[in-house]
Design a protein around this motif. Sequence first.
Motif, PDB file in Angstrom:
ATOM      1  N   LEU A 190     -64.026 -28.388  35.922  1.00 27.94           N
ATOM      2  CA  LEU A 190     -63.522 -29.740  36.149  1.00 27.94           C
ATOM      3  C   LEU A 190     -63.403 -30.101  37.628  1.00 27.94           C
ATOM      4  CD1 LEU A 190     -60.791 -29.866  33.352  1.00 27.94           C
ATOM      5  CD2 LEU A 190     -63.002 -31.033  33.383  1.00 27.94           C
ATOM      6  N   SER A 191     -63.583 -29.120  38.509  1.00 31.06           N
ATOM      7  CA  SER A 191     -63.530 -29.396  39.960  1.00 31.06           C
ATOM      8  C   SER A 191     -64.937 -29.457  40.544  1.00 31.06           C
ATOM      9  CB  SER A 191     -62.696 -28.314  40.669  1.00 31.06           C
ATOM     10  OG  SER A 191     -61.376 -28.286  40.182  1.00 31.06           O
ATOM     11  N   HIS A 192     -65.866 -29.998  39.762  1.00 28.95           N
ATOM     12  CA  HIS A 192     -67.283 -29.962  40.151  1.00 28.95           C
ATOM     13  C   HIS A 192     -67.573 -30.718  41.437  1.00 28.95           C
ATOM     14  CE1 HIS A 192     -67.339 -33.963  38.215  1.00 28.95           C
ATOM     15  NE2 HIS A 192     -66.644 -33.387  37.251  1.00 28.95           N
ATOM     16  N   ASP A 193     -66.758 -31.710  41.802  1.00 29.73           N
ATOM     17  CA  ASP A 193     -67.019 -32.482  43.020  1.00 29.73           C
ATOM     18  C   ASP A 193     -66.154 -32.042  44.201  1.00 29.73           C
ATOM     19  OD1 ASP A 193     -68.988 -34.069  41.858  1.00 29.73           O
ATOM     20  OD2 ASP A 193     -67.531 -35.512  41.085  1.00 29.73           O
ATOM     21  N   ALA A 194     -65.316 -31.047  44.002  1.00 24.44           N
ATOM     22  CA  ALA A 194     -64.423 -30.601  45.074  1.00 24.44           C
ATOM     23  C   ALA A 194     -65.141 -29.630  46.002  1.00 24.44           C
ATOM     24  CB  ALA A 194     -63.196 -29.922  44.463  1.00 24.44           C
ATOM     25  N   PRO A 195     -64.695 -29.508  47.254  1.00 28.75           N
ATOM     26  CA  PRO A 195     -65.290 -28.523  48.163  1.00 28.75           C
ATOM     27  C   PRO A 195     -65.187 -27.107  47.580  1.00 28.75           C
ATOM     28  CG  PRO A 195     -63.845 -30.021  49.364  1.00 28.75           C
ATOM     29  CD  PRO A 195     -63.627 -30.294  47.906  1.00 28.75           C
ATOM     30  N   ARG A 196     -66.294 -26.379  47.630  1.00 26.73           N
ATOM     31  CA  ARG A 196     -66.317 -25.059  46.999  1.00 26.73           C
ATOM     32  C   ARG A 196     -65.301 -24.125  47.620  1.00 26.73           C
ATOM     33  NH1 ARG A 196     -71.990 -22.288  45.656  1.00 26.73           N
ATOM     34  NH2 ARG A 196     -72.099 -24.290  44.569  1.00 26.73           N
ATOM     35  N   ARG A 197     -65.110 -24.201  48.925  1.00 27.57           N
ATOM     36  CA  ARG A 197     -64.130 -23.335  49.595  1.00 27.57           C
ATOM     37  C   ARG A 197     -62.742 -23.543  48.995  1.00 27.57           C
ATOM     38  NH1 ARG A 197     -60.501 -24.704  53.198  1.00 27.57           N
ATOM     39  NH2 ARG A 197     -61.437 -26.772  53.404  1.00 27.57           N
ATOM     40  N   LEU A 198     -62.403 -24.779  48.723  1.00 28.61           N
ATOM     41  CA  LEU A 198     -61.103 -25.102  48.153  1.00 28.61           C
ATOM     42  C   LEU A 198     -60.985 -24.583  46.723  1.00 28.61           C
ATOM     43  CD1 LEU A 198     -58.406 -26.613  48.181  1.00 28.61           C
ATOM     44  CD2 LEU A 198     -59.645 -28.681  47.569  1.00 28.61           C
ATOM     45  N   VAL A 199     -62.038 -24.791  45.926  1.00 32.15           N
ATOM     46  CA  VAL A 199     -62.010 -24.328  44.538  1.00 32.15           C
ATOM     47  C   VAL A 199     -61.884 -22.808  44.495  1.00 32.15           C
ATOM     48  CG1 VAL A 199     -63.208 -24.329  42.319  1.00 32.15           C
ATOM     49  CG2 VAL A 199     -63.370 -26.330  43.805  1.00 32.15           C
ATOM     50  N   ARG A 200     -62.576 -22.113  45.408  1.00 31.43           N
ATOM     51  CA  ARG A 200     -62.472 -20.655  45.454  1.00 31.43           C
ATOM     52  C   ARG A 200     -61.016 -20.221  45.644  1.00 31.43           C
ATOM     53  NH1 ARG A 200     -67.153 -17.715  46.117  1.00 31.43           N
ATOM     54  NH2 ARG A 200     -69.032 -18.914  46.594  1.00 31.43           N
ATOM     55  N   HIS A 201     -60.337 -20.883  46.545  1.00 25.16           N
ATOM     56  CA  HIS A 201     -58.950 -20.517  46.831  1.00 25.16           C
ATOM     57  C   HIS A 201     -58.063 -20.765  45.613  1.00 25.16           C
ATOM     58  CE1 HIS A 201     -56.050 -20.013  50.405  1.00 25.16           C
ATOM     59  NE2 HIS A 201     -55.395 -19.748  49.305  1.00 25.16           N
ATOM     60  N   VAL A 202     -58.235 -21.900  44.963  1.00 33.93           N
ATOM     61  CA  VAL A 202     -57.415 -22.236  43.799  1.00 33.93           C
ATOM     62  C   VAL A 202     -57.721 -21.305  42.622  1.00 33.93           C
ATOM     63  CG1 VAL A 202     -56.890 -24.060  42.124  1.00 33.93           C
ATOM     64  CG2 VAL A 202     -57.095 -24.627  44.549  1.00 33.93           C
ATOM     65  N   VAL A 203     -58.983 -20.938  42.463  1.00 29.33           N
ATOM     66  CA  VAL A 203     -59.336 -20.009  41.385  1.00 29.33           C
ATOM     67  C   VAL A 203     -58.687 -18.644  41.631  1.00 29.33           C
ATOM     68  CG1 VAL A 203     -61.246 -18.701  40.368  1.00 29.33           C
ATOM     69  CG2 VAL A 203     -61.444 -21.174  40.678  1.00 29.33           C
ATOM     70  N   ARG A 204     -58.574 -18.221  42.878  1.00 30.24           N
ATOM     71  CA  ARG A 204     -57.889 -16.958  43.164  1.00 30.24           C
ATOM     72  C   ARG A 204     -56.426 -17.018  42.725  1.00 30.24           C
ATOM     73  NH1 ARG A 204     -61.120 -16.740  47.909  1.00 30.24           N
ATOM     74  NH2 ARG A 204     -59.451 -17.605  49.208  1.00 30.24           N
ATOM     75  N   ILE A 205     -55.801 -18.190  42.899  1.00 24.51           N
ATOM     76  CA  ILE A 205     -54.420 -18.362  42.444  1.00 24.51           C
ATOM     77  C   ILE A 205     -54.349 -18.282  40.920  1.00 24.51           C
ATOM     78  CG2 ILE A 205     -52.525 -20.035  42.286  1.00 24.51           C
ATOM     79  CD1 ILE A 205     -53.321 -20.943  45.125  1.00 24.51           C
ATOM     80  N   ALA A 206     -55.305 -18.905  40.239  1.00 18.72           N
ATOM     81  CA  ALA A 206     -55.355 -18.820  38.778  1.00 18.72           C
ATOM     82  C   ALA A 206     -55.539 -17.370  38.332  1.00 18.72           C
ATOM     83  CB  ALA A 206     -56.497 -19.693  38.236  1.00 18.72           C
ATOM     84  N   GLY A 207     -56.409 -16.624  39.031  1.00 21.75           N
ATOM     85  CA  GLY A 207     -56.645 -15.228  38.686  1.00 21.75           C
ATOM     86  C   GLY A 207     -55.444 -14.354  38.934  1.00 21.75           C
ATOM     87  N   PRO A 250     -54.392 -12.388  35.302  1.00 18.93           N
ATOM     88  CA  PRO A 250     -55.385 -11.358  35.642  1.00 18.93           C
ATOM     89  C   PRO A 250     -56.289 -10.955  34.482  1.00 18.93           C
ATOM     90  CG  PRO A 250     -53.168 -10.431  35.505  1.00 18.93           C
ATOM     91  CD  PRO A 250     -53.011 -11.910  35.435  1.00 18.93           C
ATOM     92  N   ASP A 251     -55.991 -11.427  33.267  1.00 17.53           N
ATOM     93  CA  ASP A 251     -56.866 -11.122  32.141  1.00 17.53           C
ATOM     94  C   ASP A 251     -58.125 -11.980  32.146  1.00 17.53           C
ATOM     95  OD1 ASP A 251     -55.073 -13.253  31.766  1.00 17.53           O
ATOM     96  OD2 ASP A 251     -55.388 -13.243  29.596  1.00 17.53           O
ATOM     97  N   GLY A 252     -58.152 -13.034  32.990  1.00 15.03           N
ATOM     98  CA  GLY A 252     -59.328 -13.890  33.120  1.00 15.03           C
ATOM     99  C   GLY A 252     -60.033 -13.628  34.439  1.00 15.03           C
ATOM    100  N   PRO A 253     -61.062 -14.426  34.763  1.00 14.59           N
ATOM    101  CA  PRO A 253     -61.763 -14.261  36.040  1.00 14.59           C
ATOM    102  C   PRO A 253     -60.804 -14.419  37.222  1.00 14.59           C
ATOM    103  CG  PRO A 253     -62.955 -15.771  34.593  1.00 14.59           C
ATOM    104  CD  PRO A 253     -61.630 -15.533  33.959  1.00 14.59           C
ATOM    105  N   ARG A 254     -60.978 -13.579  38.226  1.00  9.36           N
ATOM    106  CA  ARG A 254     -60.105 -13.635  39.401  1.00  9.36           C
ATOM    107  C   ARG A 254     -60.796 -14.247  40.606  1.00  9.36           C
ATOM    108  NH1 ARG A 254     -56.575  -8.026  39.365  1.00  9.36           N
ATOM    109  NH2 ARG A 254     -56.373  -7.830  37.095  1.00  9.36           N
ATOM    110  N   ARG A 255     -62.072 -14.504  40.487  1.00  4.97           N
ATOM    111  CA  ARG A 255     -62.829 -15.068  41.597  1.00  4.97           C
ATOM    112  C   ARG A 255     -63.725 -16.190  41.087  1.00  4.97           C
ATOM    113  NH1 ARG A 255     -59.559 -12.668  43.906  1.00  4.97           N
ATOM    114  NH2 ARG A 255     -59.729 -11.137  45.599  1.00  4.97           N
ATOM    115  N   TYR A 256     -64.055 -17.095  41.996  1.00  6.41           N
ATOM    116  CA  TYR A 256     -64.894 -18.251  41.668  1.00  6.41           C
ATOM    117  C   TYR A 256     -66.240 -17.816  41.099  1.00  6.41           C
ATOM    118  CZ  TYR A 256     -67.943 -22.271  42.572  1.00  6.41           C
ATOM    119  OH  TYR A 256     -68.842 -23.294  42.447  1.00  6.41           O
ATOM    120  N   ASP A 257     -66.887 -16.868  41.766  1.00  6.01           N
ATOM    121  CA  ASP A 257     -68.225 -16.457  41.324  1.00  6.01           C
ATOM    122  C   ASP A 257     -68.193 -15.858  39.921  1.00  6.01           C
ATOM    123  OD1 ASP A 257     -69.370 -17.329  43.678  1.00  6.01           O
ATOM    124  OD2 ASP A 257     -69.221 -15.384  44.664  1.00  6.01           O
TER     125      ASP A 257
END
Length: 199
Positions: free
Chosen positions: A47-64, A68-75
Amino acid sequence: MPGAIPGRIFEAMRIPQSRLEAFSAGPIPLPPPVEPRLTLAEEVVLLSHDAPRRLVRHVVRIAGKAHPDGPRRYDAARRRLTKRGLLDGDGTATPQASLHAREARVRAAIRRPAPLERSDAELLTLLAATGSLPLEGRADHLHARMRLASMSDPPPAVTALADELALDLNDLAERLLPAPRDVASGFEFGSSAYPAIWS
């Protein structure tokens, strides 16, 4: 009797019982979760397809960190979405991702006058962090602020984000979704102040 209202007028004014019950009912239920079900990190990436990738990477790390049972990194999240056929090779959402239905459900959660479910609260907060909430105007923006600020028991991803920024919940809502200003000031309803934190 002078001034009396004929009975047939009362009949015309009578409200059917079904409509009265609608007033007393609780908030309209949310649409069911969109299939296929995704982890928080995957949903943020999609859902963050238009956001800067650097920003999404950081937020995905917070989600991970929170889940921790889900993906911990953007890639890792992107690879999983691609493997499931929800992203194509260029990272664009495929029809199977049901992107519009997912965005519509986020808007429904924002507009529904009821406390957010924990998973919806996390998704709303992290999408606000990437500037990707699908807001359609001032009312959506204000409702999103209220939903975020009114969480009495913030779920793990919200707590992780607030801790990283050293903010309480009220300050977090103000940082992610600042009060709308006049259109002339250049404010955009879907924008987030969060990207500036890491600039």
